[in-house]
Design an enzyme around this catalytic site. Structure first.
Site, PDB file in Angstrom:
ATOM      1  N   PRO A 127       0.788  -1.402   0.026  1.00  0.00           N
ATOM      2  CG  PRO A 127       0.114  -0.802   2.201  1.00  0.00           C
ATOM      3  CD  PRO A 127       0.993  -1.835   1.323  1.00  0.00           C
ATOM      4  CD  GLU A 128       4.900  -0.448   0.812  1.00  0.00           C
ATOM      5  OE1 GLU A 128       5.461  -1.120   1.642  1.00  0.00           O
ATOM      6  OE2 GLU A 128       3.986  -0.734  -0.060  1.00  0.00           O
ATOM      7  CB  VAL A 129       2.193   3.866  -4.566  1.00  0.00           C
ATOM      8  CG1 VAL A 129       3.500   3.718  -4.913  1.00  0.00           C
ATOM      9  CG2 VAL A 129       0.984   3.056  -4.715  1.00  0.00           C
ATOM     10  CG  LEU A 131       0.235   4.980   3.040  1.00  0.00           C
ATOM     11  CD1 LEU A 131       1.106   3.975   3.959  1.00  0.00           C
ATOM     12  CD2 LEU A 131      -1.152   5.546   3.755  1.00  0.00           C
ATOM     13  CG  LEU A 133       5.369   6.505   2.469  1.00  0.00           C
ATOM     14  CD1 LEU A 133       5.021   5.806   3.733  1.00  0.00           C
ATOM     15  CD2 LEU A 133       6.359   7.825   2.771  1.00  0.00           C
TER      16      LEU A 133
END
Length: 250
Positions: A127-129, A131, A133
């Protein structure tokens, strides 16, 4: 060794390591990364299987975002990648038992495991993108596990894989009752010679990067050494006499 964020229990040649921050679905903070890294950096040569799972029905919800800032975060982030490298290089069989979410860093742990067992409710996500990130340390391990195309779809839109799709892509090794699957995996491992398992792990790890001819030369040397060793002598004798080899259940 005492731990703040892990529960560690040894039974024979089996080491159970439980991520133990259930209040945060076992999100990894800096202390957990340090403790895992220390554990993987000094493996017990008598341990043949390391079983990694999460407390409270969740494997790992990724990195703990609380308290992140621009100070030492670069070093903390890189230390997580170093921990994954150490986990992947363990001479013992690393088994990840995934229940519930395996997100971000949790997905990284699932990708470096030799065997990843998924409960039907397991969910694997990057899920980083979403956020703002990037999956800086886990992306290379995810690509190596499931390939470029699947990794792009997962990473670039913050996607999620269910257990069955993870099985189809080779991320999960099996889906079902994880406790039964774990016992079956360890029963299979009990039939395998520990030094041969460790040497085979090293061979597989080098297969993607080493020049083929040189790797096959080295493998031939290792095969000859193994055949002349005590494990092969005991294993071949047990096979020919239809008896149990000297290595056994945990």
């Amino acid at each position: 060794m005492s731990f703040e964020t892990l529960k560690v229990a040894r039974t024979g040649w089996r080491l159970d390591v439980t991520l133990n921050r259930p209040e945060s679905r076992n999100a990894m903070n800096a202390a957990m990364v340090r403790e895992l890294s220390a554990l993987f950096a000094a493996p017990d040569p008598e341990v043949r299987a390391v079983v990694l799972r999460g407390a409270g029905g969740s494997f790992c919800a990724g990195g703990d975002l609380k308290g992140m800032d621009g100070g030492a975060i670069r070093d903390v982030n890189r230390s997580f990648g170093a921990m994954l490298q150490r986990a992947e290089a363990l001479p013992a069989l690393l088994v990840a038992v995934v229940e519930g979410p395996a997100m971000g860093g949790g997905l990284g742990l699932a990708c470096v495991a030799d065997v990843t067992l998924a409960a039907p409710d397991a969910r694997f996500a990057m899920p980083e993108v979403r956020l703002g990130l990037i999956p800086a340390q886990i992306a290379p391990f995810v690509v190596r596990r499931i390939g470029q195309a699947a990794a792009r779809r997962l990473a670039l839109i913050g996607g999620t894989l269910g257990a069955e799709e993870a099985l189809r892509l080779g991320l999960a090794s099996a889906v079902g009752d994880v406790d039964a699957l774990l016992e079956a995996t360890l029963a299979d491992l009990a039939r395998c010679a520990p030094r041969a398992v460790a040497a085979t792990k090293r061979l597989i790890a080098r297969a993607e990067e080493a020049e083929l001819g040189a790797l096959l030369d080295e493998a031939a040397d290792e095969f000859a050494d193994a055949l002349a060793g005590e494990e092969a002598s005991a294993g071949i004798t047990a096979f020919l006499t239809r008896s149990a080899p000297p290595w056994g259940a945990p």
